[in-house]
Write a protein that holds these residues in place. Structure first.
Motif, PDB file in Angstrom:
ATOM      1  N   GLY A   8       0.734  -1.488  -0.060  1.00  0.00           N
ATOM      2  CA  GLY A   8       0.113   0.168   0.303  1.00  0.00           C
ATOM      3  C   GLY A   8       0.666   1.247  -0.181  1.00  0.00           C
ATOM      4  N   VAL A   9      -0.047   2.322  -0.244  1.00  0.00           N
ATOM      5  CA  VAL A   9       1.162   3.742  -0.286  1.00  0.00           C
ATOM      6  C   VAL A   9       0.457   4.304   0.595  1.00  0.00           C
ATOM      7  CG1 VAL A   9       1.923   5.268  -1.600  1.00  0.00           C
ATOM      8  CG2 VAL A   9       2.202   3.346  -2.284  1.00  0.00           C
ATOM      9  N   CYS A  12      -0.611  10.194  -1.311  1.00  0.00           N
ATOM     10  CA  CYS A  12      -0.863  10.646  -2.910  1.00  0.00           C
ATOM     11  C   CYS A  12      -0.201  11.872  -3.397  1.00  0.00           C
ATOM     12  CB  CYS A  12      -1.612  10.051  -3.015  1.00  0.00           C
ATOM     13  SG  CYS A  12      -2.765   8.444  -2.577  1.00  0.00           S
ATOM     14  N   ALA A  16       5.016   9.840  -4.231  1.00  0.00           N
ATOM     15  CA  ALA A  16       4.093   8.409  -3.735  1.00  0.00           C
ATOM     16  C   ALA A  16       4.330   7.906  -5.180  1.00  0.00           C
ATOM     17  CB  ALA A  16       2.820   9.076  -3.742  1.00  0.00           C
ATOM     18  N   ALA A  20       4.011   3.791  -5.767  1.00  0.00           N
ATOM     19  CA  ALA A  20       3.838   2.854  -6.842  1.00  0.00           C
ATOM     20  C   ALA A  20       3.641   2.407  -7.964  1.00  0.00           C
ATOM     21  CB  ALA A  20       2.016   4.353  -6.931  1.00  0.00           C
ATOM     22  N   LEU A  31       0.006  -4.243  -5.988  1.00  0.00           N
ATOM     23  CA  LEU A  31       0.066  -3.162  -5.105  1.00  0.00           C
ATOM     24  C   LEU A  31      -1.765  -3.414  -5.206  1.00  0.00           C
ATOM     25  CD1 LEU A  31       0.254   0.441  -3.995  1.00  0.00           C
ATOM     26  CD2 LEU A  31       0.017   0.833  -6.446  1.00  0.00           C
ATOM     27  N   CYS A  34      -4.531   2.754  -1.797  1.00  0.00           N
ATOM     28  CA  CYS A  34      -3.676   3.669  -1.707  1.00  0.00           C
ATOM     29  C   CYS A  34      -4.618   4.947  -0.621  1.00  0.00           C
ATOM     30  CB  CYS A  34      -3.107   4.593  -2.726  1.00  0.00           C
ATOM     31  SG  CYS A  34      -2.727   3.541  -4.062  1.00  0.00           S
ATOM     32  N   SER A  35      -4.084   5.714  -0.005  1.00  0.00           N
ATOM     33  CA  SER A  35      -4.366   6.689   0.799  1.00  0.00           C
ATOM     34  C   SER A  35      -3.749   7.663   0.912  1.00  0.00           C
ATOM     35  CB  SER A  35      -5.097   5.754   2.573  1.00  0.00           C
ATOM     36  OG  SER A  35      -5.536   6.798   3.119  1.00  0.00           O
ATOM     37  N   ASP A  36      -5.356   8.859   1.180  1.00  0.00           N
ATOM     38  CA  ASP A  36      -4.678  10.237   1.459  1.00  0.00           C
ATOM     39  C   ASP A  36      -5.753  10.292   2.418  1.00  0.00           C
ATOM     40  OD1 ASP A  36      -2.015  12.348  -0.113  1.00  0.00           O
ATOM     41  OD2 ASP A  36      -4.260  13.131   0.668  1.00  0.00           O
ATOM     42  N   ALA A  42      -6.607  10.963  -3.354  1.00  0.00           N
ATOM     43  CA  ALA A  42      -6.357   9.319  -3.211  1.00  0.00           C
ATOM     44  C   ALA A  42      -7.325   8.975  -4.702  1.00  0.00           C
ATOM     45  CB  ALA A  42      -7.125   9.016  -1.849  1.00  0.00           C
ATOM     46  N   ALA A  46      -4.952   5.755  -7.042  1.00  0.00           N
ATOM     47  CA  ALA A  46      -5.503   4.905  -7.516  1.00  0.00           C
ATOM     48  C   ALA A  46      -5.983   4.325  -8.458  1.00  0.00           C
ATOM     49  CB  ALA A  46      -6.263   4.350  -5.773  1.00  0.00           C
ATOM     50  N   TYR A  49      -3.018   3.714 -11.167  1.00  0.00           N
ATOM     51  CA  TYR A  49      -2.538   2.415 -10.318  1.00  0.00           C
ATOM     52  C   TYR A  49      -3.201   0.923 -10.683  1.00  0.00           C
ATOM     53  CZ  TYR A  49       1.128   6.146 -10.661  1.00  0.00           C
ATOM     54  OH  TYR A  49       2.458   6.633 -10.622  1.00  0.00           O
TER      55      TYR A  49
END
Length: 359
Positions: A8-9, A12, A16, A20, A31, A34-36, A42, A46, A49
């Protein structure tokens, strides 16, 4: 290869993308999410990717094996310690933290949880950087006694005003030393060994109306080996001149690398070793226009990919990554002493992670 690692990332923003893309393209890694703090960002990130967008509170419920932390500097501690509490291995963007006590708590939390903590100093994966490290290890240079790094860059004032967290002591932790020069300080101490004292001064010559922190700094560093080094760093140049690291060993031999333009792969530009052919600068004489931050980050992406591949291999093989949390704390300790010296007007001892852990 074993089972696929779920990655995960978190965060963002600019860098980032490199994380990713590396996870997406790395065999044996998926992957996942993803979170922000900004859900819309986000979601957009996401989507680029092929991952899911997740809320910060939900990400660690997705069965992740490892996560990249790409959030603003002062938030690293909270995110890393939370990852550790969930048993997730964590790769943190540089600097590891903005103060050494936070770094100590991050290292302690990951060690207690039995998870791997790595830090993204991707410039250690430059072939030129590794060539100098090898020349120290095999005796070509001998024990380093004299070092220098210069970080002479351009940033528009808009760089500091684009994000509310940039340019303040509380949310950025520092200026050119903390955000840009930390990479070169990392290389310098990787070559020179343990730093014990720093004398420094800093100022804001160009961007003072837009920020609290420094855009220009100088420092001298004394090492446990007796070696000495200098640091010069600024984001007030137009155009920027890139970065350099140069090392002289007890044999009298000198090796140096240069990164020009910023974000490009560094090249050996000094190889003054008795009996060896001297290096010729590969950069020519012209200065190019300053590059946008997205292009700088993009040019560094191959080295993020190498660092992330090493980190995933370390997680899979239960070994330490190339740059551990403890190792990354060494460059932060140098910066801590530099800021303390600039405030006190006298040389300051470099604190150790063990001191912070036990204090």
């Amino acid at each position: 290869m074993g089972r696929v690692l779920r990655a995960g990332v978190i965060g963002c923003g600019n860098v980032a993308d490199n994380h990713a893309a590396a996870y997406r393209d790395l065999p044996g890694v998926e992957l996942v999410a993803c979170s922000d703090v900004d859900p819309a960002r986000a979601t957009r990130f996401a989507g680029r990717y092929g991952a899911a967008a997740s809320g910060p509170d939900d990400l660690f419920e997705l069965g992740l094996d490892l996560v990249s932390v790409c959030t603003p500097h002062p938030t690293h501690e909270a995110v890393v310690t939370r990852a550790a509490a969930h048993g997730v291995h964590v790769l943190c963007e540089k600097p590891i933290a903005t103060e050494l006590g936070a770094a100590a708590r991050m290292v302690a939390a990951c060690e207690a949880a039995g998870v791997t903590l790595g830090v993204a100093f991707q410039r250690r994966f430059w072939p030129a950087a590794r060539r100098i490290r090898t020349a120290i290890d095999d005796g070509t240079l001998g024990t380093p006694v004299l070092g220098h790094t210069s970080v002479l860059l351009h940033r528009d004032t808009s760089y500091y005003t684009a994000d509310a967290w940039r340019g303040t002591w509380e949310t950025d932790g520092g200026g050119v030393l903390m955000t840009q020069a930390v990479h070169n300080v990392d290389l310098l101490q990787w070559y020179m060994g343990e730093a014990v004292e720093v004398a420094a001064a800093h100022a804001a010559f160009k961007h003072g109306d837009a920020m609290e922190v420094e855009d220009t700094a100088v420092a001298t560093v004394r090492f446990a080996s007796g070696g000495l080094a200098t640091i010069a760093a600024s984001t007030a140049l137009t155009p920027g001149l890139g970065t350099r690291v140069q090392i002289t060993g007890r044999t009298g031999a000198t090796a140096g690398l240069a990164e020009y333009p910023e974000g490009s792969e560094a090249r050996i530009d000094v190889w003054a070793v008795p009996g060896a052919e001297a290096a010729v600068s590969p950069f020519g004489t012209g200065l190019t226009a300053d590059l946008p931050l997205s292009r700088i980050n993009g040019a560094l992406a191959p080295f993020h990919a190498l660092l992330i591949a090493d980190f995933a291999d370390a997680v899979r093989g239960s070994r330490e990554p190339a740059v551990t949390g403890r190792e990354a704390a060494r460059s932060l300790a140098v910066l801590s002493a530099a800021y303390a010296s600039a405030a006190s007007g006298r040389p300051e001892a470099v604190p150790t992670l063990n001191e912070e852990t036990t204090s």
